[in-house]
Design a protein around this motif. Structure first.
Motif, PDB file in Angstrom:
ATOM      1  N   SER A  87     -27.778 -45.598  39.540  1.00 37.36           N
ATOM      2  CA  SER A  87     -26.604 -46.134  38.855  1.00 37.36           C
ATOM      3  C   SER A  87     -26.908 -47.500  38.255  1.00 37.36           C
ATOM      4  O   SER A  87     -27.892 -48.147  38.594  1.00 37.36           O
ATOM      5  CB  SER A  87     -25.421 -46.221  39.828  1.00 37.36           C
ATOM      6  OG  SER A  87     -25.721 -47.137  40.850  1.00 37.36           O
ATOM      7  N   GLY A  88     -26.030 -47.909  37.340  1.00 41.08           N
ATOM      8  CA  GLY A  88     -26.145 -49.225  36.742  1.00 41.08           C
ATOM      9  C   GLY A  88     -26.845 -49.248  35.402  1.00 41.08           C
ATOM     10  O   GLY A  88     -27.012 -50.305  34.817  1.00 41.08           O
ATOM     11  N   ARG A  89     -27.229 -48.090  34.887  1.00 42.93           N
ATOM     12  CA  ARG A  89     -27.962 -48.077  33.625  1.00 42.93           C
ATOM     13  C   ARG A  89     -27.112 -47.651  32.432  1.00 42.93           C
ATOM     14  O   ARG A  89     -27.454 -47.946  31.294  1.00 42.93           O
ATOM     15  CB  ARG A  89     -29.176 -47.147  33.739  1.00 42.93           C
ATOM     16  CG  ARG A  89     -30.230 -47.692  34.655  1.00 42.93           C
ATOM     17  CD  ARG A  89     -31.303 -46.663  34.954  1.00 42.93           C
ATOM     18  NE  ARG A  89     -32.299 -47.186  35.871  1.00 42.93           N
ATOM     19  CZ  ARG A  89     -32.169 -47.285  37.174  1.00 42.93           C
ATOM     20  NH1 ARG A  89     -31.050 -46.875  37.748  1.00 42.93           N
ATOM     21  NH2 ARG A  89     -33.126 -47.788  37.926  1.00 42.93           N
ATOM     22  N   GLY A  90     -26.027 -46.942  32.660  1.00 40.08           N
ATOM     23  CA  GLY A  90     -25.242 -46.351  31.572  1.00 40.08           C
ATOM     24  C   GLY A  90     -24.727 -47.341  30.558  1.00 40.08           C
ATOM     25  O   GLY A  90     -25.039 -47.248  29.367  1.00 40.08           O
ATOM     26  N   LEU A  91     -23.928 -48.305  30.993  1.00 40.10           N
ATOM     27  CA  LEU A  91     -23.375 -49.264  30.043  1.00 40.10           C
ATOM     28  C   LEU A  91     -24.447 -50.180  29.477  1.00 40.10           C
ATOM     29  O   LEU A  91     -24.337 -50.637  28.340  1.00 40.10           O
ATOM     30  CB  LEU A  91     -22.250 -50.077  30.683  1.00 40.10           C
ATOM     31  CG  LEU A  91     -20.944 -49.326  30.888  1.00 40.10           C
ATOM     32  CD1 LEU A  91     -19.900 -50.232  31.531  1.00 40.10           C
ATOM     33  CD2 LEU A  91     -20.422 -48.752  29.593  1.00 40.10           C
ATOM     34  N   MET A  92     -25.500 -50.427  30.246  1.00 38.21           N
ATOM     35  CA  MET A  92     -26.610 -51.224  29.734  1.00 38.21           C
ATOM     36  C   MET A  92     -27.257 -50.495  28.540  1.00 38.21           C
ATOM     37  O   MET A  92     -27.573 -51.111  27.525  1.00 38.21           O
ATOM     38  CB  MET A  92     -27.632 -51.474  30.836  1.00 38.21           C
ATOM     39  CG  MET A  92     -28.745 -52.413  30.425  1.00 38.21           C
ATOM     40  SD  MET A  92     -29.831 -52.860  31.793  1.00 38.21           S
ATOM     41  CE  MET A  92     -30.557 -51.281  32.186  1.00 38.21           C
ATOM     42  N   LEU A  93     -27.430 -49.188  28.661  1.00 38.61           N
ATOM     43  CA  LEU A  93     -27.972 -48.404  27.547  1.00 38.61           C
ATOM     44  C   LEU A  93     -27.030 -48.419  26.349  1.00 38.61           C
ATOM     45  O   LEU A  93     -27.470 -48.581  25.202  1.00 38.61           O
ATOM     46  CB  LEU A  93     -28.226 -46.959  27.987  1.00 38.61           C
ATOM     47  CG  LEU A  93     -29.430 -46.739  28.883  1.00 38.61           C
ATOM     48  CD1 LEU A  93     -29.411 -45.334  29.458  1.00 38.61           C
ATOM     49  CD2 LEU A  93     -30.713 -46.998  28.133  1.00 38.61           C
ATOM     50  N   VAL A  94     -25.751 -48.255  26.604  1.00 31.19           N
ATOM     51  CA  VAL A  94     -24.770 -48.263  25.517  1.00 31.19           C
ATOM     52  C   VAL A  94     -24.807 -49.607  24.796  1.00 31.19           C
ATOM     53  O   VAL A  94     -24.866 -49.661  23.564  1.00 31.19           O
ATOM     54  CB  VAL A  94     -23.351 -47.942  26.037  1.00 31.19           C
ATOM     55  CG1 VAL A  94     -22.310 -48.137  24.943  1.00 31.19           C
ATOM     56  CG2 VAL A  94     -23.289 -46.518  26.588  1.00 31.19           C
ATOM     57  N   ARG A  95     -24.810 -50.693  25.552  1.00 29.40           N
ATOM     58  CA  ARG A  95     -24.854 -52.035  24.946  1.00 29.40           C
ATOM     59  C   ARG A  95     -26.099 -52.240  24.102  1.00 29.40           C
ATOM     60  O   ARG A  95     -26.046 -52.884  23.064  1.00 29.40           O
ATOM     61  CB  ARG A  95     -24.811 -53.124  26.022  1.00 29.40           C
ATOM     62  CG  ARG A  95     -23.458 -53.390  26.541  1.00 29.40           C
ATOM     63  CD  ARG A  95     -23.311 -54.671  27.284  1.00 29.40           C
ATOM     64  NE  ARG A  95     -24.458 -55.113  28.040  1.00 29.40           N
ATOM     65  CZ  ARG A  95     -24.426 -56.063  28.949  1.00 29.40           C
ATOM     66  NH1 ARG A  95     -23.292 -56.660  29.231  1.00 29.40           N
ATOM     67  NH2 ARG A  95     -25.508 -56.424  29.584  1.00 29.40           N
ATOM     68  N   SER A  96     -27.226 -51.720  24.555  1.00 25.07           N
ATOM     69  CA  SER A  96     -28.470 -52.004  23.846  1.00 25.07           C
ATOM     70  C   SER A  96     -28.757 -51.039  22.689  1.00 25.07           C
ATOM     71  O   SER A  96     -29.441 -51.415  21.744  1.00 25.07           O
ATOM     72  CB  SER A  96     -29.646 -52.025  24.820  1.00 25.07           C
ATOM     73  OG  SER A  96     -29.838 -50.767  25.402  1.00 25.07           O
TER      74      SER A  96
END
Length: 121
Positions: A87-96
């Motif tokens: 967990s913890g990667r989803g929104l980071m991917l969306v942001r980048s």
């Protein structure tokens, strides 16, 4: 709490690919891959963290806009991924990777959305 039915993620990916195949210009395989990845992340987040499922809407104009709506008002917070977890990667991917993204509150729940294609919003 009943576990999320994550089979829906694959179904959404397939439908998005079908939609994009009718819209995307030749050679836009990267756009399809990024759109599929980001949609998968948002749908998974909604199914895992919200009760009552999710509604996915994809809109095509000169850009692709995907919205994933759930029925929990709590807003997702981007956080650092853990080294031993998934967990913890989803929104980071969306942001980048998205050209634009955001969270929109509704009377009940919220939508997390992103846009791709056609340059920055």
């Amino acid at each position: 709490m009943r576990p999320a039915d994550l089979r829906a993620v694959g179904e959404v990916r397939q439908e998005l690919r079908q939609l994009l195949s009718r819209w995307a210009p030749p050679g836009s395989g990267e756009l399809e891959e990024v759109a599929t990845l980001l949609t998968s992340e948002l749908v998974t987040n909604a199914l895992v963290h919200a009760k009552g499922g999710a509604v996915v809407t994809a809109t095509l104009t000169d850009r692709l806009r995907v919205e994933v709506r759930d029925f929990v008002s709590r807003r997702p917070e981007p956080r650092a991924p853990t080294t031993d977890g998934t967990s913890g990667r989803g929104l980071m991917l969306v942001r980048s990777l998205a050209d634009a993204w955001g969270i929109r509150s509704h009377g009940v729940g919220k939508s997390v959305w992103f846009e791709l294609g056609g340059g920055p919003a």
